[in-house]
Design a protein around this motif. Structure first.
Motif, short mmCIF file in Angstrom:
data_model
loop_
_atom_site.label_atom_id
_atom_site.label_comp_id
_atom_site.label_asym_id
_atom_site.label_seq_id
_atom_site.Cartn_x
_atom_site.Cartn_y
_atom_site.Cartn_z
N ASP A 152 0.83 -1.20 0.00
CA ASP A 152 0.00 0.00 0.00
C ASP A 152 0.87 1.26 0.00
OD1 ASP A 152 -2.96 1.15 0.79
OD2 ASP A 152 -1.36 2.29 1.76
N ARG A 156 0.87 4.33 -2.75
CA ARG A 156 0.62 5.74 -2.43
C ARG A 156 1.80 6.61 -2.88
NH1 ARG A 156 -4.80 5.14 -1.48
NH2 ARG A 156 -5.09 3.38 -0.04
N GLN A 159 1.35 7.33 -6.41
CA GLN A 159 0.29 8.32 -6.61
C GLN A 159 0.82 9.75 -6.45
OE1 GLN A 159 -3.09 7.27 -4.02
NE2 GLN A 159 -4.28 7.11 -5.90
N SER A 173 -9.19 7.95 1.72
CA SER A 173 -10.54 7.73 2.22
C SER A 173 -11.42 8.86 1.71
CB SER A 173 -10.54 7.71 3.76
OG SER A 173 -11.86 7.70 4.27
N PRO A 205 -1.02 3.10 7.02
CA PRO A 205 -2.03 2.16 6.53
C PRO A 205 -2.35 1.11 7.59
CG PRO A 205 0.11 1.60 5.63
CD PRO A 205 0.29 2.89 6.40
N ARG A 229 -5.14 -0.87 1.12
CA ARG A 229 -5.71 -1.50 -0.08
C ARG A 229 -5.49 -3.01 -0.02
NH1 ARG A 229 -3.19 -0.98 -4.32
NH2 ARG A 229 -4.80 -0.72 -5.90
N GLY A 230 -6.43 -3.77 -0.60
CA GLY A 230 -6.23 -5.20 -0.80
C GLY A 230 -6.56 -6.09 0.37
#
Length: 331
Positions: A152, A156, A159, A173, A205, A229-230
């Motif tokens: 995760d 990020r 991103q 979120s 996370p 995530r995941g």
């Protein structure tokens, strides 16, 4: 709502970190209200026997009906590689006044029975209970949990590089956004404070966060816990890729394990991933190690297996051919 104002270099000091202690404590939410954590039910069922040896009264007292946990048990981590031993050692030096303050912030005036008494004695019992909980219920599965959390963090980071800080924050979120230089976290509770993100903002996370959350006290370092995530795939059994050339040499299961072990893993972790018993996995791992295609090393109480140089050569030489079943289906 909680607001963190990014001033000067604070915007450049937005960091990610992973905390084993955070995950350990936050997982107690699933003990208290398993219906709100359906993705973890498979894991909870595997712990039914182990829980009998734990200080369950103390562990459950560390959450309330709103699923809050004391701030001193959710410290701000400073690295994606934080170790539970370091966190528990630091926890033992918590100021007794902070312990009392944070426990009352969670439970109000009347503390549950296990939390009553002098703060140092209560803290010692908390650490003992958490240490045993880690050993019996978390340590065998932590490599798998950590891999998901680190994945995760990597996502990020990409991103930020591709879309910028604001887009990354809004992706944590639906309740998080960057407005000008202020990070806003909208909460379900009545918690409301604003403060400068002095020393930077840490993003953590978690496998157990339903929405983004922050420390209860404005005195705590700026931190946002957010859902990783995941998580939906965390406890699902995984299939083993098995090229026919390797399967013919080693057998399908052992060939699949050899391919899977490009990164170290324990027999317990592999058993959880594959949906089989640790005993079955151990038999195959011992045979592969005896054949020289795996090596093992001890890490704490776990033995981690990974491919040897010979194992790497075998996998590299295996042709990426279709399996026999796939060939029959195509013909």
């Amino acid at each position: 709502m909680v607001q963190y104002e990014l001033l000067g270099m604070d915007a450049a000091d937005v960091r990610f970190a992973v905390s084993p202690l955070n995950e350990l404590v936050l997982s107690l939410r699933a003990w208290r209200d398993p219906g709100r954590f359906p993705l973890h039910l498979r894991w909870l069922h595997t712990l039914e026997g182990a829980r009998e040896g734990l200080d369950e009264a103390m562990l459950l007292a560390l959450t309330n009906t709103r699923l809050w946990t004391p701030d001193f048990l959710n410290p701000r981590p400073y690295s994606p590689l934080t170790r539970i031993t370091d966190e528990l050692e630091k926890l033992a030096h918590t100021d007794p006044a902070v312990v009392r303050r944070d426990l009352r912030a969670v439970h109000g005036g009347a503390l549950p029975g296990p939390l009553r008494g002098s703060a140092p004695r209560v803290l010692a019992r908390i650490i003992d209970a958490l240490g045993e909980y880690w050993r019996l219920c978390f340590e065998p599965y932590w490599p798998r949990m950590r891999a998901l959390l680190e994945g995760d963090v990597t996502f990020r980071g990409r991103q930020i590089a591709q879309r910028g800080l604001a887009a990354m924050l809004s992706g944590l979120s639906d309740t998080v956004r960057l407005v000008d230089n202020v990070v806003e976290v909208h909460l379900r509770s009545k918690l409301d404070y604003s403060r400068a993100a002095t020393g930077g903002l840490t993003l953590v996370p978690s496998l157990w966060a339903l929405i983004a959350s922050t420390p209860i006290s404005a005195d705590e370092p700026p931190m946002i816990l957010y859902p990783a995530r995941g998580v939906a795939t965390l406890w699902e059994p995984q299939s083993l890729p098995t090229p026919d050339s390797l399967a013919g040499l080693l057998g399908a299961t052992r060939a699949g394990l050899l391919i899977h072990l490009d990164t170290p893993a324990s027999s317990t972790e592999l058993a959880v991933r594959l949906g089989v018993t640790p005993t079955a996995v151990n038999q195959h791992l011992r045979a592969l190690r005896a054949g020289g295609v795996l090596v093992s090393t001890r890490y704490g109480r776990s033995v981690l297996y990974r491919r040897s140089d010979l194992g790497d050569l075998l996998v590299a030489s295996a042709r990426p051919e279709r399996s026999t079943a796939a060939v029959r289906a195509a013909s």
